[in-house]
Design a protein around this motif. Structure first.
Motif, PDB file in Angstrom:
ATOM      1  N   GLN A 145     -19.170 -14.190   0.974  1.00 41.90           N
ATOM      2  CA  GLN A 145     -17.952 -14.287   0.274  1.00 41.90           C
ATOM      3  C   GLN A 145     -17.176 -13.364  -0.358  1.00 41.90           C
ATOM      4  OE1 GLN A 145     -16.326 -17.596   0.435  1.00 41.90           O
ATOM      5  NE2 GLN A 145     -14.697 -16.469  -0.180  1.00 41.90           N
ATOM      6  N   LYS A 146     -17.815 -12.158  -0.748  1.00 41.44           N
ATOM      7  CA  LYS A 146     -17.429 -10.895  -1.390  1.00 41.44           C
ATOM      8  C   LYS A 146     -16.665 -10.343  -0.355  1.00 41.44           C
ATOM      9  CE  LYS A 146     -18.636  -6.738  -3.892  1.00 41.44           C
ATOM     10  NZ  LYS A 146     -19.728  -6.269  -4.468  1.00 41.44           N
ATOM     11  N   LEU A 147     -17.192 -10.254   0.871  1.00 40.15           N
ATOM     12  CA  LEU A 147     -16.629  -9.570   1.869  1.00 40.15           C
ATOM     13  C   LEU A 147     -15.283 -10.148   2.584  1.00 40.15           C
ATOM     14  CD1 LEU A 147     -16.929  -7.327   4.137  1.00 40.15           C
ATOM     15  CD2 LEU A 147     -18.180  -9.105   5.805  1.00 40.15           C
ATOM     16  N   LEU A 148     -15.353 -11.478   2.413  1.00 41.28           N
ATOM     17  CA  LEU A 148     -14.261 -12.411   3.071  1.00 41.28           C
ATOM     18  C   LEU A 148     -13.168 -12.128   2.168  1.00 41.28           C
ATOM     19  CD1 LEU A 148     -15.967 -15.573   4.421  1.00 41.28           C
ATOM     20  CD2 LEU A 148     -15.036 -13.586   5.663  1.00 41.28           C
ATOM     21  N   ASP A 149     -13.318 -12.132   0.780  1.00 39.75           N
ATOM     22  CA  ASP A 149     -12.440 -12.076  -0.136  1.00 39.75           C
ATOM     23  C   ASP A 149     -11.685 -10.442  -0.124  1.00 39.75           C
ATOM     24  OD1 ASP A 149     -13.025 -14.578  -1.203  1.00 39.75           O
ATOM     25  OD2 ASP A 149     -14.021 -13.634  -2.897  1.00 39.75           O
ATOM     26  N   ALA A 150     -12.648  -9.586   0.310  1.00 43.17           N
ATOM     27  CA  ALA A 150     -11.913  -8.243   0.525  1.00 43.17           C
ATOM     28  C   ALA A 150     -11.051  -8.272   1.639  1.00 43.17           C
ATOM     29  CB  ALA A 150     -13.216  -7.140   0.536  1.00 43.17           C
ATOM     30  N   ILE A 151     -11.313  -8.897   2.763  1.00 40.53           N
ATOM     31  CA  ILE A 151     -10.715  -8.733   3.922  1.00 40.53           C
ATOM     32  C   ILE A 151      -9.228  -9.669   3.623  1.00 40.53           C
ATOM     33  CG2 ILE A 151     -10.615 -10.062   6.124  1.00 40.53           C
ATOM     34  CD1 ILE A 151     -12.884  -8.702   7.191  1.00 40.53           C
ATOM     35  N   GLU A 152      -9.578 -10.743   3.019  1.00 43.28           N
ATOM     36  CA  GLU A 152      -8.323 -11.328   2.626  1.00 43.28           C
ATOM     37  C   GLU A 152      -7.261 -10.498   1.818  1.00 43.28           C
ATOM     38  OE1 GLU A 152      -5.777 -14.329   3.292  1.00 43.28           O
ATOM     39  OE2 GLU A 152      -7.936 -14.364   4.214  1.00 43.28           O
TER      40      GLU A 152
ATOM     41  N   LEU B 140      -3.739  -2.692  17.660  1.00 40.16           N
ATOM     42  CA  LEU B 140      -4.921  -2.247  16.648  1.00 40.16           C
ATOM     43  C   LEU B 140      -5.829  -3.235  16.289  1.00 40.16           C
ATOM     44  CD1 LEU B 140      -5.638   0.733  15.365  1.00 40.16           C
ATOM     45  CD2 LEU B 140      -4.500  -0.069  13.401  1.00 40.16           C
ATOM     46  N   ARG B 141      -7.122  -2.713  16.436  1.00 43.64           N
ATOM     47  CA  ARG B 141      -8.298  -3.801  15.922  1.00 43.64           C
ATOM     48  C   ARG B 141      -8.817  -3.012  14.534  1.00 43.64           C
ATOM     49  NH1 ARG B 141     -11.720  -3.790  19.772  1.00 43.64           N
ATOM     50  NH2 ARG B 141     -13.605  -2.844  19.281  1.00 43.64           N
ATOM     51  N   VAL B 142      -8.808  -3.914  13.466  1.00 46.48           N
ATOM     52  CA  VAL B 142      -9.207  -3.157  12.233  1.00 46.48           C
ATOM     53  C   VAL B 142     -10.712  -3.967  11.824  1.00 46.48           C
ATOM     54  CG1 VAL B 142      -9.046  -2.933   9.841  1.00 46.48           C
ATOM     55  CG2 VAL B 142      -7.121  -2.698  11.440  1.00 46.48           C
ATOM     56  N   GLU B 143     -11.607  -3.420  11.821  1.00 48.09           N
ATOM     57  CA  GLU B 143     -13.220  -4.076  11.692  1.00 48.09           C
ATOM     58  C   GLU B 143     -13.308  -3.544  10.252  1.00 48.09           C
ATOM     59  OE1 GLU B 143     -15.664  -2.122  14.332  1.00 48.09           O
ATOM     60  OE2 GLU B 143     -14.271  -2.703  16.004  1.00 48.09           O
ATOM     61  N   PHE B 144     -14.093  -4.519   9.407  1.00 47.21           N
ATOM     62  CA  PHE B 144     -14.791  -4.298   7.947  1.00 47.21           C
ATOM     63  C   PHE B 144     -15.745  -5.349   7.926  1.00 47.21           C
ATOM     64  CE2 PHE B 144     -14.194  -5.194   3.522  1.00 47.21           C
ATOM     65  CZ  PHE B 144     -14.132  -3.978   2.979  1.00 47.21           C
ATOM     66  N   GLY B 145     -16.967  -4.243   7.489  1.00 45.36           N
ATOM     67  CA  GLY B 145     -18.167  -5.069   7.397  1.00 45.36           C
ATOM     68  C   GLY B 145     -18.758  -4.394   6.075  1.00 45.36           C
ATOM     69  N   PRO B 146     -19.916  -5.152   5.621  1.00 44.51           N
ATOM     70  CA  PRO B 146     -20.774  -4.432   4.434  1.00 44.51           C
ATOM     71  C   PRO B 146     -20.826  -3.109   4.178  1.00 44.51           C
ATOM     72  CG  PRO B 146     -21.774  -6.534   5.237  1.00 44.51           C
ATOM     73  CD  PRO B 146     -20.811  -6.037   6.312  1.00 44.51           C
ATOM     74  N   LYS B 147     -21.108  -2.271   5.299  1.00 37.23           N
ATOM     75  CA  LYS B 147     -21.229  -0.930   5.265  1.00 37.23           C
ATOM     76  C   LYS B 147     -19.739  -0.296   4.765  1.00 37.23           C
ATOM     77  CE  LYS B 147     -25.655  -0.578   7.626  1.00 37.23           C
ATOM     78  NZ  LYS B 147     -26.017   0.257   9.106  1.00 37.23           N
ATOM     79  N   ASP B 148     -19.006  -0.798   5.485  1.00 35.45           N
ATOM     80  CA  ASP B 148     -17.487  -0.382   5.285  1.00 35.45           C
ATOM     81  C   ASP B 148     -17.101  -0.611   3.975  1.00 35.45           C
ATOM     82  OD1 ASP B 148     -17.495   0.355   8.252  1.00 35.45           O
ATOM     83  OD2 ASP B 148     -17.024  -1.861   8.445  1.00 35.45           O
ATOM     84  N   MET B 149     -17.289  -1.605   3.383  1.00 39.05           N
ATOM     85  CA  MET B 149     -16.863  -2.074   2.045  1.00 39.05           C
ATOM     86  C   MET B 149     -17.606  -1.031   0.873  1.00 39.05           C
ATOM     87  SD  MET B 149     -16.512  -5.749   0.182  1.00 39.05           S
ATOM     88  CE  MET B 149     -18.687  -6.187   0.405  1.00 39.05           C
ATOM     89  N   GLU B 150     -18.961  -0.504   1.217  1.00 37.61           N
ATOM     90  CA  GLU B 150     -19.470   0.264   0.310  1.00 37.61           C
ATOM     91  C   GLU B 150     -18.956   1.870   0.384  1.00 37.61           C
ATOM     92  OE1 GLU B 150     -23.415   0.607   1.401  1.00 37.61           O
ATOM     93  OE2 GLU B 150     -24.051  -1.469   0.869  1.00 37.61           O
ATOM     94  N   LYS B 151     -18.511   2.254   1.596  1.00 35.59           N
ATOM     95  CA  LYS B 151     -17.858   3.394   1.741  1.00 35.59           C
ATOM     96  C   LYS B 151     -16.278   3.384   1.448  1.00 35.59           C
ATOM     97  CE  LYS B 151     -20.996   4.663   5.643  1.00 35.59           C
ATOM     98  NZ  LYS B 151     -21.029   4.816   7.152  1.00 35.59           N
ATOM     99  N   GLY B 152     -15.631   2.182   1.228  1.00 36.19           N
ATOM    100  CA  GLY B 152     -14.304   2.095   0.996  1.00 36.19           C
ATOM    101  C   GLY B 152     -13.212   2.368   2.099  1.00 36.19           C
ATOM    102  N   VAL B 153     -13.727   1.862   3.255  1.00 31.06           N
ATOM    103  CA  VAL B 153     -13.041   2.185   4.607  1.00 31.06           C
ATOM    104  C   VAL B 153     -12.947   1.042   5.645  1.00 31.06           C
ATOM    105  CG1 VAL B 153     -13.732   4.780   4.281  1.00 31.06           C
ATOM    106  CG2 VAL B 153     -15.164   3.370   5.772  1.00 31.06           C
ATOM    107  N   VAL B 154     -12.029   1.292   6.346  1.00 32.27           N
ATOM    108  CA  VAL B 154     -12.136   0.227   7.412  1.00 32.27           C
ATOM    109  C   VAL B 154     -12.194   1.070   8.716  1.00 32.27           C
ATOM    110  CG1 VAL B 154     -10.555  -1.505   6.362  1.00 32.27           C
ATOM    111  CG2 VAL B 154      -9.679   0.262   7.639  1.00 32.27           C
ATOM    112  N   VAL B 155     -12.763   0.389   9.686  1.00 34.39           N
ATOM    113  CA  VAL B 155     -12.737   1.120  11.211  1.00 34.39           C
ATOM    114  C   VAL B 155     -11.669   0.533  11.928  1.00 34.39           C
ATOM    115  CG1 VAL B 155     -14.075   1.205  13.200  1.00 34.39           C
ATOM    116  CG2 VAL B 155     -15.253   1.167  11.151  1.00 34.39           C
TER     117      VAL B 155
END
Length: 497
Positions: free
Chosen positions: A301-308, A345-360
């Protein structure tokens, strides 16, 4: 038209005044100015009224202008029955709307004060001149925008012809990232009944074919004479207050859904469509990754909230985002789906990306991967989209340029065509000679190893480019050996849809 972010903006509208129908809204267009922002097409100033005209045209009306009907005779679809009853007179399904509209022009234009008189309509037309259809490129029925105008002077009409052509070129290059060559059609290829036709011509590398991308026609006074569209010339006012009667000067211009087909053919690949950011319905596919069976509900849920939140931030900065957080398809399936649909453009966002403060990020046009910081992500994404748009046009422009080949040798033409090129060659400018070039090169092509599915095997006269890359040599002779006339320009020829 599109603003710098690629979003479509409404043209301003006003109501008409004077003798014009007050209920008829108008589209504001205008003279091209220096672009202040990347991707902006300035279309303010020239007022064009919306119009809707009939789809059926009587035979008598269609045949009023002989050159016009002869040019379209092979393309006209006729309705001969109404229900179970045979019609006394067949009705033509409009191939274009000159003869459908100009009786109304004659009724509405009563004075030079009514000029310039401008109408534009979006409609479907039918042209029945071939057997093998190509979706969006060459089909019997297509949707287009069709403009028709009347002017007091030839100078005013000529100015608008080129103004419209510049806008059409901007639509292709600034929005669709498709390069075009602006030029004038040869006499044999001009619009039936026109004084002259200007065109933008593009190129499709996959099969080496040229394609007419849009046209703007100067109709002269032919149709005005047919429909008796006459006004008093204010410049000829005499002492007794009388003025000479003059026929108006008319133009017509059109851009169709062929523009979408051309864009797809120029940019797409074996994975599917590739859309330039400025015209893509969605510019970003935002996809969560890295969620597994071991991921806790709280972390998910934390990841989905961040994506939103990322989606909202981008949307608030006029980026068109498709945020796909559905769990019924895997990330891999989504990657393939949005590649197929051409999202820039595709933007990917996962738990490791959230830790680093980035998107792929993954570009659809090149497949290039990168990362962007979450802080300032909107600016980073917009800059990346602008770069994608710019580089798509640059690549396509280089491809087109590399496949324009100059020659003055007749025996080089078909081999150059077979190598998927368009040709610029010295030509006499005669329409009959241009037609002969197409027929004679088609005969030569029958003995060469060419694609049997090609729409046209001969070298068709595409245009006389306005901006020439080379100066015509002194005493140049037309490249067609049996012609022998002096060359007057470089004409661009190619196999064409």
């Amino acid at each position: 038209m599109a603003d710098a972010s690629g979003s479509l903006t409404d043209r301003s509208k006003s109501t008409k005044n004077g003798k014009m129908d007050k209920k008829d809204k108008k589209e504001k267009m205008g003279k091209p100015k220096e672009k202040k922002q990347t991707g902006t097409i300035d279309t303010k100033g020239l007022t064009v009224s919306r119009s809707e005209d009939l789809v059926f045209i009587t035979r008598d009306n269609l045949e009023k202008e002989q050159d016009h009907v002869e040019g379209f005779s092979a393309e006209v679809a006729w309705v001969e029955r109404g229900g179970k009853n045979k019609l006394e007179k067949p009705l033509a399904v409009r191939p274009t709307s000159e003869t459908a509209m100009y009786k109304d022009f004659a009724d509405k234009i009563q004075s030079h004060r009514d000029l310039p008189f401008k109408r534009n309509q979006w409609n479907n037309v039918v042209r029945w001149e071939f057997t093998h259809c190509t979706p969006l490129l060459r089909s019997r029925e297509f949707l287009w925008q069709e403009g028709h105008t009347a002017h007091l002077t030839k100078e005013s009409a000529d100015e608008e012809v080129l103004q419209i052509l510049d806008w059409y070129a901007d639509v292709y290059e600034e929005l669709l990232a498709v390069p075009v060559v602006k030029g004038r059609k040869t006499e044999n290829e001009k619009f039936p009944g026109a004084l002259y036709t200007t065109t933008i011509e593009s190129y499709i590398e996959a099969n080496g074919r040229a394609i007419q991308a849009g046209t703007s026609h100067a109709l002269g006074q032919k149709f005005a004479r047919m429909y008796n569209i006459i006004v008093e010339d204010p410049a000829s006012k005499q002492a007794d207050g009388e003025s000479n009667k003059v026929f108006v000067w008319q133009n017509s211009w059109g851009l169709s859904t062929r523009s979408l087909g051309t864009m797809l053919m120029v940019h797409s690949d074996d994975k599917g469509a590739v859309f330039p950011p400025r015209v893509a319905e969605f510019q970003i596919a935002l996809i969560p990754v890295g969620i597994t069976a071991k991921t806790s509900d709280a972390d998910k849920q934390k990841l989905l909230d961040a994506i939103e939140n990322i989606s909202k931030t981008l949307t608030n900065h006029n980026v068109r985002v498709k945020c796909d957080t559905g769990s019924h398809y895997s990330p891999g399936w989504k990657f393939s789906e949005y590649e197929l649909r051409g999202f820039p453009l595709r933007v990917e966002f996962g738990p490791k990306d959230m830790e680093k403060g980035v998107v792929v990020t993954v570009r659809r046009d090149t497949g290039e991967k990168g990362t962007l910081q979450l802080e300032g992500i909107a600016e980073g994404v917009r800059e990346l989209l602008d770069r994608i748009q710019r580089e798509m046009l640059e690549r396509a422009r280089k491809t087109y340029h590399d496949h324009i080949k100059y020659t003055s040798k007749w025996d080089e033409i078909v081999p150059l065509l077979n190598a998927k090129n368009v040709i610029r060659m010295p030509h006499c400018g005669d329409g009959d000679c241009a037609e002969a070039v197409k027929k004679e090169t088609a005969e030569i092509s029958k003995t060469e190893n060419t694609d049997p599915r090609a729409p046209s095997m001969g070298a068709k006269a595409l245009c006389v480019p306005f901006k020439e890359q080379r100066k015509l040599p002194e005493n140049a002779i037309c490249t067609r050996p049996s012609c022998g006339k002096a060359a007057v320009n470089y004409t661009q020829f190619g196999r064409s849809y």
